[in-house]
Scaffold this active site. Structure first.
Site: not given
Ligand code: HPA
Length: 266
Positions: A25, A55, A77, A79-80, A107, A205-206, A229, A241
């Site tokens: 990201s 992306h 990902h 989550y997609e 990220a 998440m990746s 963050n 995001h």
């Protein structure tokens, strides 16, 4: 896979990539600056389209600091809604194209309270907390073992090299454990507490599925997290995001310098 490779080869001719990079990201700019051949994911047979803001979704080939590099500008990902086989497909493709080393970037949220937003963390090890594993299913013995050793997913030699590069460029680098959750929700403060207790320094998440498959196939692997963050509860403000992308933007200059120096020295 044959169709995918055949199509890519028809575009790249005799370009033989040695290093693969997955750009996370907000970190995809490198592929705009070094871009000899750009293939949109949507044109590649058996590649799904990337759906996430930040992306772009291109496979980019270029000589970078003397090395032949293939860059994933964007990734797939879990989550997609993609199955793990799709999430990790590009790593297999890059391996088939001949890479020996892969640089995975992402990220992430800082769980370690000492990490400042926009800092960079070399991934020392990971915790797969996605509730599944990309190697579940019949094993392709031509690529790797059924029960692969995961005691050194992130190649020590490459981590040491990254620290040398960081010192040389005066870029402070953290090192720590990355834990992958499925997302797409950011964590609750209680979940951040939990992953801290489990030994994680950063949460995202990746990367973990890709790293598992890379290690399984014997690729030399390095992971770099941009701590975009403080994870929920570590900081007093909520997450967005937008904030993640803004902080990735701030880290981008250092991130690019580090990756370029790393490529030069691999
Ligand atoms: N949590 C999970 N993934 C992330 C975060 C976070 O705080 N920041 C960027 N990716």
């Amino acid at each position: 896979m044959e169709k995918t490779i055949e199509y890519i080869k028809s575009k790249i001719g005799d370009f033989n990539p040695e290093i693969g990079i997955v750009l996370g990201s907000g970190l995809g700019e490198l592929a705009d600056e070094y871009c000899e051949i750009k293939i949109p994911f949507k044109d590649i047979p058996n590649f799904p389209e990337s759906t996430v803001k930040g992306h772009s979704g291109n496979l980019v080939f270029s000589k970078v600091n003397g090395k032949n590099v293939v860059m994933m500008q964007g990734r797939f990902h879990f989550y997609e809604g993609h199955p793990m086989s799709v999430v990790t497909y590009p790593i297999k493709v890059m391996k088939k194209l001949g890479i020996e080393t892969v640089i995975l970037t992402n990220a992430a949220g800082g769980v370690n309270p000492y990490f400042k937003p926009s800092s960079l963390m070399i991934i020392k090890d990971h915790i797969n907390f996605m509730g599944t594993n990309p190697l579940i299913g019949p094993n392709d013995d031509s690529l790797g073992d059924r029960f692969p050793d995961m005691s050194e997913v992130y190649t020590k030699e490459l981590r040491e090299l990254a620290h040398e590069c960081g010192k040389k460029l005066n870029i402070p680098l953290e090192e720590g454990v990355y834990i992958a959750l499925t997302g797409p929700t950011y964590e609750t403060p209680a979940e951040v507490n939990m992953v801290r207790t489990l030994g994680a320094d950063a949460v995202g998440m990746s990367t973990v599925p890709e790293a598992i498959v890379a290690r399984w196939m014997g690729l030399k692997t390095i992971g770099i997290s941009c701590i975009c963050n403080s994870a929920a509860g570590i900081s007093t403000v909520g997450l967005s995001h937008k904030e993640v992308l803004e902080n990735a933007e701030k880290a981008k200059v250092y991130f690019k310098k580090l990756v370029l120096e790393l490529i030069k020295n691999i």
